[in-house]
Design an enzyme around this catalytic site. Structure first.
Site, PDB file in Angstrom:
ATOM      1  N   HIS A 396      -9.060 -10.996  -8.943  1.00  0.00           N
ATOM      2  CA  HIS A 396      -9.130 -10.211 -10.186  1.00  0.00           C
ATOM      3  C   HIS A 396      -9.234 -11.109 -11.426  1.00  0.00           C
ATOM      4  O   HIS A 396      -9.448 -10.601 -12.521  1.00  0.00           O
ATOM      5  CB  HIS A 396      -7.906  -9.297 -10.329  1.00  0.00           C
ATOM      6  CG  HIS A 396      -7.853  -8.229  -9.280  1.00  0.00           C
ATOM      7  ND1 HIS A 396      -8.908  -7.373  -9.046  1.00  0.00           N
ATOM      8  CD2 HIS A 396      -6.876  -7.883  -8.395  1.00  0.00           C
ATOM      9  CE1 HIS A 396      -8.587  -6.536  -8.054  1.00  0.00           C
ATOM     10  NE2 HIS A 396      -7.367  -6.831  -7.641  1.00  0.00           N
ATOM     11  N   ASP A 430     -11.000  -6.978   0.159  1.00  0.00           N
ATOM     12  CA  ASP A 430      -9.745  -6.443  -0.371  1.00  0.00           C
ATOM     13  C   ASP A 430      -9.964  -4.965  -0.744  1.00  0.00           C
ATOM     14  O   ASP A 430     -11.085  -4.558  -1.074  1.00  0.00           O
ATOM     15  CB  ASP A 430      -9.354  -7.249  -1.610  1.00  0.00           C
ATOM     16  CG  ASP A 430      -7.963  -6.951  -2.117  1.00  0.00           C
ATOM     17  OD1 ASP A 430      -7.050  -7.744  -1.843  1.00  0.00           O
ATOM     18  OD2 ASP A 430      -7.784  -5.903  -2.801  1.00  0.00           O
ATOM     19  N   HIS A 432      -9.156  -3.592  -3.345  1.00  0.00           N
ATOM     20  CA  HIS A 432      -9.488  -3.490  -4.772  1.00  0.00           C
ATOM     21  C   HIS A 432     -10.739  -4.304  -5.097  1.00  0.00           C
ATOM     22  O   HIS A 432     -10.961  -5.370  -4.514  1.00  0.00           O
ATOM     23  CB  HIS A 432      -8.307  -3.981  -5.608  1.00  0.00           C
ATOM     24  CG  HIS A 432      -7.030  -3.278  -5.270  1.00  0.00           C
ATOM     25  ND1 HIS A 432      -6.122  -3.802  -4.361  1.00  0.00           N
ATOM     26  CD2 HIS A 432      -6.540  -2.080  -5.662  1.00  0.00           C
ATOM     27  CE1 HIS A 432      -5.108  -2.952  -4.225  1.00  0.00           C
ATOM     28  NE2 HIS A 432      -5.333  -1.901  -4.999  1.00  0.00           N
ATOM     29  N   ASP A 519      -4.859  -5.194   2.192  1.00  0.00           N
ATOM     30  CA  ASP A 519      -4.302  -3.953   1.650  1.00  0.00           C
ATOM     31  C   ASP A 519      -5.152  -2.737   2.000  1.00  0.00           C
ATOM     32  O   ASP A 519      -4.936  -1.645   1.484  1.00  0.00           O
ATOM     33  CB  ASP A 519      -4.068  -4.053   0.129  1.00  0.00           C
ATOM     34  CG  ASP A 519      -5.168  -4.799  -0.600  1.00  0.00           C
ATOM     35  OD1 ASP A 519      -6.215  -5.055   0.016  1.00  0.00           O
ATOM     36  OD2 ASP A 519      -4.981  -5.124  -1.790  1.00  0.00           O
TER      37      ASP A 519
HETATM   38 ZN    ZN Z   1      -5.949  -5.713  -3.449  1.00  0.00          ZN
END
Ligand code: ZN
Length: 584
Positions: A396, A430, A432, A519
C-alpha cells in the site's frame, strides 16, 4: 569480489554492457573464433528456439559491472543434455575462483533443467596428441580441474580423430554426469554426438566424418576414463557440494520485525504473524535460510520520494519509545505547504488514519526492504525461488505516502532493482488492492503490475483498484486490476488466477514478484473471501508452473490460526509447480 549473474537479453543497459565485455573476452581469449560467431551471441539469447539449443549465459562481474569471466551453456531440450560452449576468464585475470564458481553455477543450472549432464570439449593431455609441452601442461590442468567434478573424457571412440589429417591437439569429448550415475546408453550417446557435431561443427566436419565418429561409439553404456590426476575417492567430490542446495527456496526473514509492535487493541499487523508462518514452514524441507544483507538507501529512493523517505526517518527517530503518532491532519488541498510540526505532518504523507508512526517503524521497514533486495539478489545469482518473509508489509506504500500498515513498498523496490536486468511482473494476490506498486509503475511498461483483490466499492483502499485503471502513456495496458465481489470461494478465485497468469505468461517476464497476501483466507478479519489451505496450494502450483524466477514478498494475512498453514500450502504448491517430477 565478484558475483555470478545470468544475462537474459541484450536490451537493458546493464546487459548490453556485460555482453559487450563478453564479446571482448571471446575475441581476446579465442583468437581463432570467427567474427560471426561472436556477433551472434545476442541473438542466441533472444531467439532460443531458432537455434535448437537454449543458450544460457552467466557472467562473473564485480560490483561496478566489470566482467571478469563468463560461461555460455547450451541446453538441448529433446535429448535433454547441456553443452558447454565457452568458459573463460577475462584477459590478465587468472584464478580467484572465477572458473570454479562459474562451472558450479552451470552444474546447478543443468540440474534445474533436468539435464542428464554436461558435455564439452577439452584438449588432450596425451603427448601423442599434443606436441607442444606448454599447451600439454595447460590441458592437464584443465582435465584435472574437471576430474574434481566427476567429469571425464569419453573413451573408446574416435571422437578425437583430427578433422584434417595431421592436425595437432584434437579435443576429447568430456561428460559430466552431475553426480548422477554415468549411465549413458550407446544409442543416446550417438544421438548426442551427432547433434553436437552437426550443430556446433557442421561447417568444419563433413557428413562422412560425423558418421565415422558416431559409428565408433560401440560401448553400451559408454565408458568414461578413470581418474588420472585425483584419487578416485576425491574425483567427483567437489569441495562445495550443491546437490542438496540447488532447488531450495531462499528464505529471508526480517530479523528486526519484532521491534515494530503497535500494541493498540485491534492492530492486527503484529509480530505473531511471522512466528505463525515460520512455525509451519519448518515442516517443509524446501527452504534454505539466507540472512538479509544491508543495502544503501538509493534503492528505496529509486521508488520513493526523497522528502517522504527523510521525513519518515526523522519523525521515527524523534519519537519516544512506545509512543505512536497517528496522522490526523490531511493537507490534501495544498501540497506545497507541508505542516511544520513533524507529528502533524504525518497526514501530509499518509493515506489513512490507522497506520501509526513510532520509533521503530522506519527501522523495521528499512530492514524489510533489505530482505526483499537480498531475495532479489538470490535470483540474479541464477537461483529460482526466494521468499522475503517480512513485516511491515509494503504494497500500500506509494511513491510519497504510507498507509495500510505499509511504509516502504518492499515488492516495488525489488522490482525496480531487478528491472535493470530484465522484464519484471508483479502479481499481487493480497485481498486488498496493491495501490502502491500500481502508482509507482503506472507509466512504465518494463514492470507489469497485476492485482486481484476485493472491489474498491467495499474493500480498502476504496479509492483505487478499479478495472479501468490500466496504466498511462508508455505504461498504458501494463497495469491490470481484477476486482472481485464480496463473496469469492476457492473455485472462482483459481479461475481468476488462471486468467491472470495467462496475461503474465504473455508478457514473458524474466522475473516475477508475488505480493503474497494471505488475507484471502476464510475468516480473515480484514477480508470477506473463503479460501482454504488447498486453494492456496493450488494457487502456488499455478504460479510455479510459469517457471519464472520468483521472489515472493509477504504482505497481509491476519487470521493467525490458519496463516502459517495456508502459507505452507502455498509454498509446497509453488515448489511442486516449479519442479514437477521428472518423467524418466
Ligand atoms: Zn491485505
Amino acid at each position: 569480489m565478484f558475483r555470478i549473474r545470468r544475462i537474459f537479453d541484450d536490451i537493458l543497459p546493464a546487459n548490453t554492457e556485460a555482453l559487450r565485455q563478453v564479446s571482448q573476452i571471446l575475441r581476446d581469449q579465442f583468437p581463432a573464433l570467427r567474427a560471426s560467431e561472436v556477433e551472434k551471441l545476442p541473438d542466441l539469447l533472444k531467439n532460443p528456439l531458432k537455434h535448437r539449443f537454449k543458450s544460457i549465459l552467466y557472467v562473473a562481474e564485480n560490483f561496478k559491472g566489470l566482467v571478469k569471466g563468463f560461461a555460455l551453456l547450451s541446453f538441448e531440450p529433446e535429448l535433454r543434455f547441456c553443452y558447454l560452449d565457452y568458459i573463460s576468464t577475462a584477459k590478465n585475470i587468472t584464478g580467484g575462483g572465477i572458473g570454479g564458481a562459474l562451472y558450479e553455477r552451470l552444474r546447478e543450472e543443468s540440474l534445474l533443467l533436468d539435464a542428464i549432464g554436461i558435455f564439452f570439449e577439452c584438449l588432450p593431455d596425451d603427448p601423442a596428441l599434443c606436441k607442444d609441452p606448454v599447451i600439454l601442461k595447460q590441458n592437464k590442468a584443465r582435465l584435472k580441474f574437471y576430474e574434481k567434478y566427476g567429469a571425464f573424457p569419453i573413451v573408446g571412440t574416435a571422437y578425437e580423430t583430427p578433422v584434417q589429417e595431421g592436425d595437432d591437439n584434437p579435443p576429447y569429448l568430456v561428460f559430466d554426469p552431475l553426480d548422477q550415475p554415468a549411465n549413458l546408453s550407446r544409442e543416446r550417446a550417438r544421438k548426442i554426438v551427432r547433434t553436437i557435431l552437426q550443430n556446433r561443427y557442421g561447417d568444419l566436419c563433413s557428413p562422412d566424418y560425423i558418421l565415422k565418429v558416431v559409428n565408433s561409439i560401440q560401448d553400451d553404456p559408454v565408458r568414461l576414463r578413470s581418474p588420472r590426476y585425483l584419487k578416485s575417492d576425491v574425483a567427483g567430490n567437489p569441495r562445495r557440494s550443491f546437490g542438496s542446495h540447488h532447488r531450495k527456496v531462499a528464505l529471508v526473514v526480517n530479523d528486526r520485525h519484532e521491534i515494530h509492535h503497535v500494541r493498540e487493541k485491534g492492530y492486527v499487523e503484529a509480530p505473531v504473524r511471522i512466528r505463525s508462518i515460520l512455525k509451519e514452514l519448518e515442516r517443509l524441507s524446501i527452504f534454505t535460510t539466507v540472512p538479509p544483507k544491508e543495502y544503501p538507501e538509493k534503492h528505496i529512493l529509486a521508488v520513493h520520494d526523497a522528502g517522504y523517505f527523510h521525513y519518515l526517518r526523522r519523525v521515527c527517530a524523534a519519537l519516544e519509545a512506545g509512543k505512536s503518532v497517528y496522522p490526523y491532519v490531511f493537507p490534501i488541498r495544498n501540497a506545497t505547504r507541508p505542516p511544520k510540526d513533524l507529528a502533524v505532518r504525518a497526514g501530509y504523507y499518509c493515506l489513512d488514519t490507522f497506520t501509526p508512526l513510532n520509533q521503530n517503524a522506519y527501522l523495521a521497514a528499512r530492514r524489510a526492504v533489505d530482505c526483499a533486495l537480498t531475495a532479489a539478489d538470490y535470483l540474479l545469482a541464477g537461483n529460482r525461488l526466494a521468499y522475503a518473509l517480512v513485516r511491515p508489509p509494503g504494497h500500500h506504500a506509494e511513491h510519497r505516502s504510507f498507509g495500510g500498515f505499509c511504509y516502504f513498498n518492499n515488492g516495488a523496490v525489488a522490482a525496480q532493482y531487478l528491472a535493470r536486468y530484465g522484464r519484471v511482473a508483479i502479481l499481487d494476490v493480497d485481498y486488498h488492492h496493491g495501490n502502491g506498486q500500481q502508482t509507482i509503475f503506472y507509466q512504465r511498461r518494463d514492470v507489469l503490475t497485476l492485482s486481484i483483490h476485493g472491489h474498491p466499492s467495499f474493500a480498502y483502499p476504496y479509492f483505487s483498484g478499479f478495472e479501468d485503471e490500466t496504466g498511462e502513456g508508455e505504461g498504458e495496458g501494463f497495469n491490470i486490476n481484477i476486482p472481485l465481489p464480496e463473496s469469492v470461494d476457492g473455485e472462482k478465485y483459481l479461475k481468476t488466477l488462471t486468467r491472470a497468469l495467462k496475461r503474465i505468461a504473455f508478457y514473458a517476464p524474466d522475473f516475477l514478484i508475488v505480493c503474497l497476501g494471505l488475507d484471502t483466507a476464510k475468516g480473515d478479519p480484514t477480508g470477506t473471501w473463503t479460501l482454504h489451505a488447498n486453494d492456496f496450494s493450488k494457487a502456488g502450483q499455478l504460479i510455479g508452473q510459469l517457471r519464472i524466477p520468483t521472489v515472493v514478498v509477504q504482505e497481509g494475512g491476519y487470521r493467525n490460526r490458519v496463516l502459517g498453514v495456508n502459507c505452507r500450502h502455498f509454498f509446497s504448491g509453488l515448489w511442486q509447480g516449479f519442479y514437477p517430477v521428472s518423467k524418466d
